[in-house]
Design a protein around this motif. Structure first.
Motif, PDB file in Angstrom:
ATOM      1  N   GLY A 196      53.635  -7.973  54.325  1.00 41.53           N
ATOM      2  CA  GLY A 196      53.980  -6.565  54.250  1.00 41.53           C
ATOM      3  C   GLY A 196      53.734  -5.992  52.865  1.00 41.53           C
ATOM      4  N   PRO A 197      53.699  -4.673  52.763  1.00 47.11           N
ATOM      5  CA  PRO A 197      53.418  -3.999  51.489  1.00 47.11           C
ATOM      6  C   PRO A 197      54.676  -3.768  50.662  1.00 47.11           C
ATOM      7  N   ASP A 198      54.508  -3.011  49.601  1.00 45.43           N
ATOM      8  CA  ASP A 198      55.614  -2.768  48.673  1.00 45.43           C
ATOM      9  C   ASP A 198      56.795  -2.052  49.315  1.00 45.43           C
ATOM     10  N   GLY A 199      56.560  -1.344  50.428  1.00 49.39           N
ATOM     11  CA  GLY A 199      57.632  -0.606  51.067  1.00 49.39           C
ATOM     12  C   GLY A 199      58.729  -1.471  51.645  1.00 49.39           C
ATOM     13  N   VAL A 200      58.460  -2.766  51.833  1.00 50.35           N
ATOM     14  CA  VAL A 200      59.496  -3.657  52.350  1.00 50.35           C
ATOM     15  C   VAL A 200      59.928  -4.697  51.327  1.00 50.35           C
ATOM     16  N   LEU A 201      59.283  -4.722  50.168  1.00 51.40           N
ATOM     17  CA  LEU A 201      59.673  -5.694  49.150  1.00 51.40           C
ATOM     18  C   LEU A 201      60.865  -5.137  48.381  1.00 51.40           C
ATOM     19  N   SER A 202      62.025  -5.609  48.723  1.00 52.54           N
ATOM     20  CA  SER A 202      63.261  -5.152  48.103  1.00 52.54           C
ATOM     21  C   SER A 202      64.334  -6.215  48.306  1.00 52.54           C
ATOM     22  N   PRO A 203      65.210  -6.402  47.329  1.00 50.94           N
ATOM     23  CA  PRO A 203      66.335  -7.324  47.548  1.00 50.94           C
ATOM     24  C   PRO A 203      67.147  -6.962  48.784  1.00 50.94           C
ATOM     25  N   ALA A 204      67.169  -5.678  49.138  1.00 53.63           N
ATOM     26  CA  ALA A 204      67.925  -5.242  50.316  1.00 53.63           C
ATOM     27  C   ALA A 204      67.350  -5.826  51.602  1.00 53.63           C
ATOM     28  N   LEU A 205      66.073  -6.214  51.589  1.00 55.14           N
ATOM     29  CA  LEU A 205      65.450  -6.772  52.786  1.00 55.14           C
ATOM     30  C   LEU A 205      66.147  -8.061  53.211  1.00 55.14           C
ATOM     31  N   ILE A 206      66.606  -8.842  52.254  1.00 52.66           N
ATOM     32  CA  ILE A 206      67.189 -10.154  52.557  1.00 52.66           C
ATOM     33  C   ILE A 206      68.360 -10.020  53.521  1.00 52.66           C
ATOM     34  N   ASP A 241      57.844  -8.422  28.218  1.00 53.58           N
ATOM     35  CA  ASP A 241      57.787  -7.769  26.912  1.00 53.58           C
ATOM     36  C   ASP A 241      59.182  -7.251  26.544  1.00 53.58           C
ATOM     37  N   GLU A 242      59.312  -6.759  25.319  1.00 54.41           N
ATOM     38  CA  GLU A 242      60.624  -6.358  24.815  1.00 54.41           C
ATOM     39  C   GLU A 242      61.249  -5.240  25.640  1.00 54.41           C
ATOM     40  N   ALA A 243      60.448  -4.225  25.979  1.00 51.97           N
ATOM     41  CA  ALA A 243      60.971  -3.095  26.739  1.00 51.97           C
ATOM     42  C   ALA A 243      61.396  -3.535  28.141  1.00 51.97           C
ATOM     43  N   GLY A 244      60.589  -4.386  28.757  1.00 54.39           N
ATOM     44  CA  GLY A 244      60.910  -4.854  30.093  1.00 54.39           C
ATOM     45  C   GLY A 244      62.168  -5.702  30.120  1.00 54.39           C
ATOM     46  N   MET A 245      62.314  -6.589  29.156  1.00 55.41           N
ATOM     47  CA  MET A 245      63.502  -7.443  29.109  1.00 55.41           C
ATOM     48  C   MET A 245      64.747  -6.621  28.797  1.00 55.41           C
ATOM     49  N   ARG A 246      64.599  -5.600  27.967  1.00 54.21           N
ATOM     50  CA  ARG A 246      65.743  -4.717  27.680  1.00 54.21           C
ATOM     51  C   ARG A 246      66.182  -4.008  28.957  1.00 54.21           C
ATOM     52  N   PHE A 247      65.203  -3.484  29.685  1.00 50.50           N
ATOM     53  CA  PHE A 247      65.532  -2.813  30.932  1.00 50.50           C
ATOM     54  C   PHE A 247      66.252  -3.749  31.888  1.00 50.50           C
ATOM     55  N   TYR A 248      65.674  -4.915  32.131  1.00 52.57           N
ATOM     56  CA  TYR A 248      66.242  -5.830  33.117  1.00 52.57           C
ATOM     57  C   TYR A 248      67.645  -6.292  32.700  1.00 52.57           C
ATOM     58  N   THR A 249      67.779  -6.708  31.456  1.00 54.36           N
ATOM     59  CA  THR A 249      69.068  -7.233  30.991  1.00 54.36           C
ATOM     60  C   THR A 249      70.163  -6.182  31.070  1.00 54.36           C
ATOM     61  N   GLU A 250      69.880  -4.980  30.581  1.00 50.50           N
ATOM     62  CA  GLU A 250      70.915  -3.950  30.547  1.00 50.50           C
ATOM     63  C   GLU A 250      71.186  -3.369  31.930  1.00 50.50           C
ATOM     64  N   TYR A 251      70.165  -3.370  32.795  1.00 53.40           N
ATOM     65  CA  TYR A 251      70.399  -2.916  34.163  1.00 53.40           C
ATOM     66  C   TYR A 251      71.386  -3.853  34.854  1.00 53.40           C
ATOM     67  N   VAL A 252      71.146  -5.143  34.769  1.00 51.31           N
ATOM     68  CA  VAL A 252      72.027  -6.115  35.423  1.00 51.31           C
ATOM     69  C   VAL A 252      73.435  -6.049  34.842  1.00 51.31           C
ATOM     70  N   GLN A 266      74.899  -3.468  33.422  1.00 49.87           N
ATOM     71  CA  GLN A 266      75.569  -2.210  33.709  1.00 49.87           C
ATOM     72  C   GLN A 266      75.893  -2.033  35.186  1.00 49.87           C
ATOM     73  N   PHE A 267      74.995  -2.489  36.068  1.00 51.60           N
ATOM     74  CA  PHE A 267      75.172  -2.213  37.494  1.00 51.60           C
ATOM     75  C   PHE A 267      75.537  -3.448  38.322  1.00 51.60           C
ATOM     76  N   ASP A 268      75.549  -4.595  37.675  1.00 51.55           N
ATOM     77  CA  ASP A 268      75.981  -5.845  38.305  1.00 51.55           C
ATOM     78  C   ASP A 268      75.188  -6.151  39.572  1.00 51.55           C
ATOM     79  N   GLU A 269      73.880  -5.949  39.508  1.00 53.14           N
ATOM     80  CA  GLU A 269      73.000  -6.252  40.628  1.00 53.14           C
ATOM     81  C   GLU A 269      71.579  -6.379  40.127  1.00 53.14           C
ATOM     82  N   GLU A 270      70.735  -7.004  40.936  1.00 51.05           N
ATOM     83  CA  GLU A 270      69.319  -7.064  40.622  1.00 51.05           C
ATOM     84  C   GLU A 270      68.695  -5.683  40.839  1.00 51.05           C
ATOM     85  N   PRO A 271      67.886  -5.213  39.903  1.00 47.92           N
ATOM     86  CA  PRO A 271      67.212  -3.919  40.130  1.00 47.92           C
ATOM     87  C   PRO A 271      66.151  -4.048  41.207  1.00 47.92           C
ATOM     88  N   ASP A 272      66.028  -3.019  42.032  1.00 45.86           N
ATOM     89  CA  ASP A 272      64.949  -2.989  43.015  1.00 45.86           C
ATOM     90  C   ASP A 272      63.609  -2.895  42.287  1.00 45.86           C
TER      91      ASP A 272
END
Length: 418
Positions: free
Chosen positions: A276-286, A313-324, A326-332
Motif C-alpha cells: 500500500g501507499p503512504d495513505g495507509v502507512l501510519s502507526p494507527a494502522l496497527i 540530522d540535527e533538526a530531524g532528531m530534535r523534532f522526533y525527540t521533542e515530539y515524543v 511532549q506528546f508521549d507518542e510516536e509521530p505519524d
C-alpha cells in the motif's frame, strides 16, 4: 454535479479581500484536515507537528514571530461527523472561512487529495497561498496520463499557481512501487482502490507502470465505500493467481479493512502479500487491523521520505525527540511534512516582511520563489507547478512491532534491482 460545475459554484461564494499585516499584528494560518473519524490520529499528529514547528521557531528567535508578527494557528476539521471521512462541503466551508478572514494569509491543507480539489479553486481565486503536507494526487499540480483532461487548470481559475506541496506526487510513488514489487519478485498483482482522487489515482499509476515493465495485472476493482466488503475481490485475486495485492487507500477509505480481510480469509497464509501507499502507512494502522502480528511479514508500504524515528540530522532528531517527549507518542509519518510545511510558511513570512509588506500577495510570492530551503526534510524548493524539487520515496516492510527496513525506490529500479 460535474467537477467544473462544482468549481464554478464554489467560486461564486468567494469573497476576495485585500489584506495586509503590520508589525506586531496577528497573522493566522488556517489548517484543514481530518481531526475526527478514521484519520483522526494522523490529523492530530500533523497538527501537533505544526504547533511544534512554531514553538521551535519562537524558541530560536527569543520568543519573537517572523518580523515581530504574532502567528496564530487556526485548526479546522474537514471530516464529517456522520461518515468520519473528509467531506467536500466542510472542506469548502473551511477554505471560505480563511478567505473571509482578513488575518488569514495561509491555508495549510489538505490531507486528502480529493479535499484539496475542493479548496484549491477557492484559495486560488482569493490569492491565498495553500501549502499541503500530504496531497499526492498528481493532477492537482500537473497533467499526467492518468489525470483528468482539465487538470490542473480547473483548480486555478486565476491562471496563477497558488498551491504548493512538500511531498512528492503519486506519478512517482505509484511507478516506484511497481518497480519495487518487481524487484521483490512478485509477478501477478491484483489492484484495489477506493475510487477517490488519491486512492484511484495512485492505483492507476501503479497498474500502468506495472504492465509497462512486465508485471501481470490479474484484476482491478474498486470499493465504493469504506465499509464495503472486500471479500469478493479477494476471492477473485486468489482465484486468478495473484501473489500481491496493491491497495490504493487511506486509513478511513477501507485500507485497514482490506488487510484484515486478507488475514481472515487466509490470503496471507496462501503467500499473497499486501502493498500500500503512504495513505495507509501510519502507526494507527496497527490497531486498526487488529495488531502488529497481522502486518508483520505480510505487508509492504511506500512513503515519501524517512520515517520520523529514522531522521538522523540535527533538526530531524530534535523534532522526533521533542515530539515524543511532549506528546508521549510516536509521530505519524505525515507529521514530518507538516513540520516542514510550517517551516516553509514561517520562512515565507520572514521574506515577505523583508519586501516591506506582509500580505497575501507577498506571502504567496515568497512561497512561490522558494528554491533552496533547508528544513527538516533536507534542501528543496518548488518548481513552476508547485511541486517539491527534491522528492524521494522509500519502501518499507513491517517487522516486529514497526515499519522497518527502508529501501530507496524509483520508477526505474526494476532495470537493475540494486
Amino acid at each position: 454535479m460535474s467537477a467544473k460545475r462544482i468549481v464554478v459554484f464554489l467560486l461564486l461564494a468567494v469573497l476576495v479581500i485585500g489584506v495586509s499585516a503590520q508589525d506586531g499584528q496577528t497573522v493566522k494560518i488556517y489548517t484543514s484536515w481530518p481531526l475526527t473519524g478514521g484519520s483522526q490520529a494522523i490529523g492530530q499528529s500533523m497538527l501537533n507537528a505544526v504547533n511544534l514547528a512554531l514553538e521551535h521557531y519562537l524558541t530560536d528567535h527569543d520568543g519573537m514571530g517572523p518580523a515581530g508578527l504574532t502567528v496564530e494557528i487556526v485548526p479546522l476539521d474537514d471530516a464529517s461527523p456522520t461518515s468520519g471521512a473528509w467531506d467536500g462541503q466542510i472542506e469548502a466551508e473551511n477554505a471560505q472561512r480563511c478567505v473571509n478572514d482578513p488575518e488569514c494569509l495561509v491555508y495549510m491543507g489538505t490531507y486528502n487529495s480529493g479535499a484539496a480539489a475542493v479548496s484549491m479553486p477557492i484559495t486560488n481565486a482569493a490569492g491565498v497561498v495553500q501549502v499541503s503536507p500530504a496531497n499526492t494526487y498528481a493532477g492537482l499540480t500537473r497533467s499526467c496520463p492518468t489525470c483528468a483532461e482539465d487538470e490542473p487548470g480547473i483548480y486555478r481559475p486565476s491562471g496563477e499557481v497558488n498551491y504548493f506541496r512538500v511531498i512528492t506526487p503519486d506519478d512517482v510513488q505509484g511507478p516506484a512501487a511497481a518497480s519495487w514489487a518487481a524487484c521483490l519478485g512478485y509477478e501477478n498483482v491484483y489492484v484495489l482502490d477506493d475510487t477517490q482522487a488519491y486512492g484511484a489515482g495512485i492505483a492507476n499509476e501503479f497498474a500502468t507502470h506495472a504492465e509497462e515493465i512486465g508485471l501481470n495485472i490479474v484484476g482491478h476493482s474498486s470499493l465504493e465505500t469504506a465499509d464495503a466488503d472486500p471479500r469478493s475481490a479477494l476471492t477473485a485475486a486468489l482465484r486468478d493467481g495473484a501473489d500481491l495485492i496493491y491497495g490504493g487507500f487511506v486509513l478511513d477509505s477501507g485500507g485497514p479493512r482490506v488487510i484484515q480481510a486478507m488475514y481472515d480469509e487466509g490470503l496471507f497464509d496462501a503467500g499473497i502479500k499486501f502493498m500500500g501507499p503512504d495513505g495507509v502507512l501510519s502507526p494507527a494502522l496497527i490497531e486498526q487491523v487488529g495488531g502488529a502480528e497481522i502486518l508483520a511479514g505480510n505487508t509492504y508500504f511506500t512513503f515519501g521520505g524517512l520515517l520520523p524515528s529514522l531522521l538522523s540530522d540535527e533538526a530531524g532528531m530534535r523534532f522526533y525527540t521533542e515530539y515524543v517527549e511532549q506528546f508521549d507518542e510516536e509521530p505519524d509519518p505525515y507529521s514530518v511534512y507538516s513540520y516542514a510545511a510550517m517551516q516553509v510558511v514561517l520562512s515565507a513570512l520572514e521574506t515577505a516582511a523583508e519586501s516591506g509588506t506582509v500580505d497575501r500577495a507577498s506571502v504567496l510570492g515568497a512561497v512561490r520563489n522558494t528554491a533552496t530551503f533547508e528544513g527538516i526534510i533536507g534542501t528543496f524548493g518548488f518548481d513552476e507547478n508547485g511541486d517539491n524539487t527534491a522528492g524521494v520515496y522509500y519502501g518499507y516492510d513491517f517487522e516486529g512491532e514497526a515499519f522497518a527496513n527502508p529501501t530507496a525506490i524509483t520508477p526505474t529500479m526494476h532495470e537493475s534491482c540494486e
